[in-house]
Design an enzyme around this catalytic site. Sequence first.
Site, mmCIF file in Angstrom:
data_model
loop_
_atom_site.group_PDB
_atom_site.id
_atom_site.type_symbol
_atom_site.label_atom_id
_atom_site.label_comp_id
_atom_site.label_asym_id
_atom_site.label_seq_id
_atom_site.Cartn_x
_atom_site.Cartn_y
_atom_site.Cartn_z
ATOM 1 N N THR A 126 -3.177 10.450 -5.566
ATOM 2 C CA THR A 126 -3.106 10.118 -3.942
ATOM 3 C C THR A 126 -2.948 11.401 -3.267
ATOM 4 O O THR A 126 -2.069 12.120 -3.479
ATOM 5 C CB THR A 126 -1.771 8.939 -3.979
ATOM 6 O OG1 THR A 126 -1.971 8.113 -4.968
ATOM 7 C CG2 THR A 126 -1.760 8.412 -2.612
ATOM 8 N N GLU A 127 -3.299 11.283 -1.952
ATOM 9 C CA GLU A 127 -3.267 12.147 -0.797
ATOM 10 C C GLU A 127 -2.464 11.646 0.395
ATOM 11 O O GLU A 127 -2.709 10.507 0.246
ATOM 12 C CB GLU A 127 -4.528 13.106 -0.552
ATOM 13 C CG GLU A 127 -5.111 13.712 -1.799
ATOM 14 C CD GLU A 127 -6.319 14.585 -1.626
ATOM 15 O OE1 GLU A 127 -6.706 14.701 -0.771
ATOM 16 O OE2 GLU A 127 -6.768 15.333 -2.739
ATOM 17 N N PRO A 128 -2.166 12.297 1.289
ATOM 18 C CA PRO A 128 -1.470 11.681 2.370
ATOM 19 C C PRO A 128 -2.505 10.971 3.265
ATOM 20 O O PRO A 128 -2.401 9.936 3.939
ATOM 21 C CB PRO A 128 -0.960 12.865 3.250
ATOM 22 C CG PRO A 128 -0.671 13.910 2.276
ATOM 23 C CD PRO A 128 -1.800 13.636 1.066
ATOM 24 N N THR A 158 5.024 10.765 -8.633
ATOM 25 C CA THR A 158 6.313 10.292 -9.613
ATOM 26 C C THR A 158 6.521 11.752 -10.696
ATOM 27 O O THR A 158 5.201 12.199 -11.135
ATOM 28 C CB THR A 158 5.884 9.003 -10.345
ATOM 29 O OG1 THR A 158 5.373 8.245 -9.327
ATOM 30 C CG2 THR A 158 7.166 8.493 -10.983
ATOM 31 N N GLN A 339 17.721 -15.611 -3.678
ATOM 32 C CA GLN A 339 18.140 -17.025 -3.241
ATOM 33 C C GLN A 339 19.051 -17.663 -4.097
ATOM 34 O O GLN A 339 20.184 -18.278 -3.553
ATOM 35 C CB GLN A 339 16.761 -17.878 -3.109
ATOM 36 C CG GLN A 339 16.928 -19.039 -2.287
ATOM 37 C CD GLN A 339 17.336 -18.667 -0.725
ATOM 38 O OE1 GLN A 339 16.876 -17.634 -0.223
ATOM 39 N NE2 GLN A 339 17.829 -19.702 0.038
ATOM 40 N N GLY A 343 24.711 -15.314 -0.730
ATOM 41 C CA GLY A 343 24.891 -13.935 0.201
ATOM 42 C C GLY A 343 25.170 -12.793 -0.949
ATOM 43 O O GLY A 343 25.080 -11.715 -0.672
ATOM 44 N N GLU A 366 -0.418 2.230 -8.274
ATOM 45 C CA GLU A 366 -1.326 2.195 -9.509
ATOM 46 C C GLU A 366 -2.516 1.251 -8.991
ATOM 47 O O GLU A 366 -3.055 0.428 -10.116
ATOM 48 C CB GLU A 366 -0.695 1.985 -10.870
ATOM 49 C CG GLU A 366 -0.272 3.445 -11.333
ATOM 50 C CD GLU A 366 0.273 3.542 -12.849
ATOM 51 O OE1 GLU A 366 -0.794 3.250 -13.494
ATOM 52 O OE2 GLU A 366 1.285 4.239 -12.936
ATOM 53 N N THR A 368 -3.410 -1.218 -5.183
ATOM 54 C CA THR A 368 -2.791 -2.298 -4.628
ATOM 55 C C THR A 368 -3.503 -3.827 -5.179
ATOM 56 O O THR A 368 -4.448 -3.690 -5.845
ATOM 57 C CB THR A 368 -3.110 -2.384 -3.017
ATOM 58 O OG1 THR A 368 -4.507 -2.593 -2.912
ATOM 59 C CG2 THR A 368 -2.713 -0.830 -2.535
HETATM 60 C C1 LIG Z 1 6.899 5.159 -5.305
HETATM 61 C C2 LIG Z 1 5.538 5.326 -5.442
HETATM 62 C C3 LIG Z 1 5.179 6.378 -6.570
HETATM 63 C C4 LIG Z 1 3.851 6.426 -6.517
HETATM 64 N N1 LIG Z 1 3.159 7.534 -7.816
HETATM 65 C C5 LIG Z 1 2.344 7.867 -7.659
HETATM 66 C C6 LIG Z 1 1.668 8.877 -8.888
HETATM 67 O O1 LIG Z 1 2.621 9.305 -9.650
HETATM 68 N N2 LIG Z 1 0.590 9.502 -8.743
HETATM 69 C C7 LIG Z 1 -0.295 9.047 -7.723
HETATM 70 O O2 LIG Z 1 -1.518 9.585 -7.644
HETATM 71 N N3 LIG Z 1 0.039 8.126 -6.958
HETATM 72 C C8 LIG Z 1 0.903 7.474 -6.805
HETATM 73 N N4 LIG Z 1 1.488 6.676 -5.889
HETATM 74 C C9 LIG Z 1 0.509 6.134 -4.811
HETATM 75 C C10 LIG Z 1 -0.078 4.941 -5.065
HETATM 76 O O3 LIG Z 1 -0.742 4.618 -6.070
HETATM 77 C C11 LIG Z 1 -0.735 4.620 -3.613
HETATM 78 O O4 LIG Z 1 0.263 4.381 -2.622
HETATM 79 C C12 LIG Z 1 -1.494 3.266 -3.940
HETATM 80 O O5 LIG Z 1 -2.751 3.620 -4.569
HETATM 81 C C13 LIG Z 1 -2.233 2.894 -2.389
HETATM 82 O O6 LIG Z 1 -2.732 3.924 -1.552
HETATM 83 P P1 LIG Z 1 -2.311 4.372 -0.176
HETATM 84 O O7 LIG Z 1 -0.818 4.254 -0.118
HETATM 85 O O8 LIG Z 1 -2.877 5.594 0.440
HETATM 86 O O9 LIG Z 1 -2.582 3.029 0.754
HETATM 87 P P2 LIG Z 1 -4.055 2.680 1.408
HETATM 88 O O10 LIG Z 1 -5.368 3.114 0.509
HETATM 89 O O11 LIG Z 1 -4.169 3.559 2.657
HETATM 90 O O12 LIG Z 1 -4.237 0.947 1.674
HETATM 91 C C14 LIG Z 1 -3.300 0.501 2.836
HETATM 92 C C15 LIG Z 1 -3.675 -1.134 2.850
HETATM 93 O O13 LIG Z 1 -5.062 -1.127 2.902
HETATM 94 C C16 LIG Z 1 -5.474 -1.884 1.872
HETATM 95 N N5 LIG Z 1 -7.060 -1.392 1.672
HETATM 96 C C17 LIG Z 1 -7.559 -0.380 1.449
HETATM 97 N N6 LIG Z 1 -8.805 -0.438 1.329
HETATM 98 C C18 LIG Z 1 -9.220 -1.516 1.452
HETATM 99 C C19 LIG Z 1 -10.262 -2.459 1.031
HETATM 100 N N7 LIG Z 1 -11.615 -1.810 0.894
HETATM 101 N N8 LIG Z 1 -10.418 -3.774 1.148
HETATM 102 C C20 LIG Z 1 -9.318 -4.321 1.676
HETATM 103 N N9 LIG Z 1 -7.880 -3.861 1.691
HETATM 104 C C21 LIG Z 1 -7.954 -2.575 1.436
HETATM 105 C C22 LIG Z 1 -4.658 -1.747 0.629
HETATM 106 O O14 LIG Z 1 -4.922 -2.734 -0.275
HETATM 107 C C23 LIG Z 1 -3.343 -1.562 1.432
HETATM 108 O O15 LIG Z 1 -2.754 -2.680 1.625
HETATM 109 C C24 LIG Z 1 2.846 6.107 -5.652
HETATM 110 C C25 LIG Z 1 3.258 5.546 -4.492
HETATM 111 C C26 LIG Z 1 4.625 5.162 -4.513
HETATM 112 C C27 LIG Z 1 4.861 4.323 -3.394
#
Ligand SMILES: Cc1cc2nc3c(=O)[nH]c(=O)nc-3n(C[C@H](O)[C@H](O)[C@H](O)COP(=O)(O)OP(=O)(O)OC[C@H]3O[C@@H](n4cnc5c(N)ncnc54)[C@H](O)[C@@H]3O)c2cc1C
Length: 382
Positions: A126-128, A158, A339, A343, A366, A368
């Site tokens: 994953t990237e920003p 992670t 629930q 409280g 891993e 959504t």
């Molecule tokens: C605590 C934590 C630990 C993590 N650990 C790791 C790790 O070890 N290594 C790693 O590589 N990543 C890691 N991640 C990243 C994680 O896998 C991603 O956050 C996840 O895959 C979603 O990517 P994004 O955050 O860029 O969301 P985005 O891809 O920007 O998605 C935003 C929203 O848009 C929706 N969406 C996007 N495209 C579509 C589409 N075509 N149709 C419908 N809906 C869509 C998504 O479902 C989501 O609801 C971690 C994340 C967290 C929060």
Amino acid sequence: MDFRLTDEQTALRESVRDFAREVVAPVIAEHYEQHTFPYEVIRQMGKMGLFGLPFGEEHGGMGGDYFALCLALEEIARVDSSVAITLEAAVSLGAMPVYRFGTEEQKATWLPKLLSGEALAGFGLTEPGTGSDAAGTQTRALLDGDEWVINGSKAFITNSGTDITAMVTVTAVTGTNPDGSKELSTIIVPTGTPGFTVAPGYSKVGWTASDTHELTFDDCRVPAANLLGARGRGFAQFLRILDEGRIAIAALAVGLAQGCVDESIKYAKERHAFGRPIGANQAIQFKIADMELKAHTARLAYYDAAARMLAGEPFKRQAAIAKLHASTIAVDNAREATQIHGGYGFMNEYPVARFWRDSKILEIGEGTSEVQRMIIARDLGL
Ligand SMILES: Cc1cc2nc3c(=O)[nH]c(=O)nc-3n(C[C@H](O)[C@H](O)[C@H](O)COP(=O)(O)OP(=O)(O)OC[C@H]3O[C@@H](n4cnc5c(N)ncnc54)[C@H](O)[C@@H]3O)c2cc1C
């Protein structure tokens, strides 16, 4: 078809259950509150062999399989998800890429310490700017003589910044394919390599005793030999790693869902209202019965996906179904358990507060829930 566990699997599940109750439960609330990494718990898990569960003995593993890892994850998550995700990420995202795709030299260098739990590895996909759309990777690696020069950043990785993190595997664009698409490859970057910076940990809603960082690579140079598997195989590699990882996350989600049942039964018997235990009310009993039903059916879904994977059959759709279903019901069970606690469910001193805060990420990490639905639909020919 037989969903009953073997004696060996039952023994593993029971020993991990005891460990979670006796070693994890007494200390985890403090780590969760203070946002500290539970090094001592991790050390003891290493001694038990949990980090080596699905790996061959020739590399220092326990000679078990991926299902054994899932059983262990379920039992740990039944008590705490920060510890469970640390194990899940260490094994299925950290060590597994080296085990599956590494050269003999890479395996000899990294696997003994990763499989013993002495060291951890991260998986940087994953990237920003891109997560679900992993092919949108911007991080680049250029071959300069006998070195890769990496530039870019990774988000939410992670296990990437603990005191015992030894390396991260990083996906990067290494060229252009003949059809004009990005050539993606995976490269091992050891901790401490100049140009590799680990940002301070994120402030997270849940999993607060786990380790998550943003990483930056600024003219970061590693030997050409750190390429993991063949050049251009990065896309296929992370698809395989994520398909498997979904079964593990499903097991973790089932554990959290079952932990919600455990805590709710206990509280429903203890807490009195209107002159009797709240559990004497059918409304509470039905909530708990529904929670048990959901945990049970989600467990069957991940058992099925794991069985197919271990039989060498296609399992992509079943893994996505297991992950989607288990994460959905984990959120449901966490909400209902809170629930039932009234409280007190909103107070951090009760484990259900942790379960509630830890549940939501299961629908995101891993892949959504939307991505799981895309995988299922695509596999159905849509
Ligand atoms: C605590 C934590 C630990 C993590 N650990 C790791 C790790 O070890 N290594 C790693 O590589 N990543 C890691 N991640 C990243 C994680 O896998 C991603 O956050 C996840 O895959 C979603 O990517 P994004 O955050 O860029 O969301 P985005 O891809 O920007 O998605 C935003 C929203 O848009 C929706 N969406 C996007 N495209 C579509 C589409 N075509 N149709 C419908 N809906 C869509 C998504 O479902 C989501 O609801 C971690 C994340 C967290 C929060």
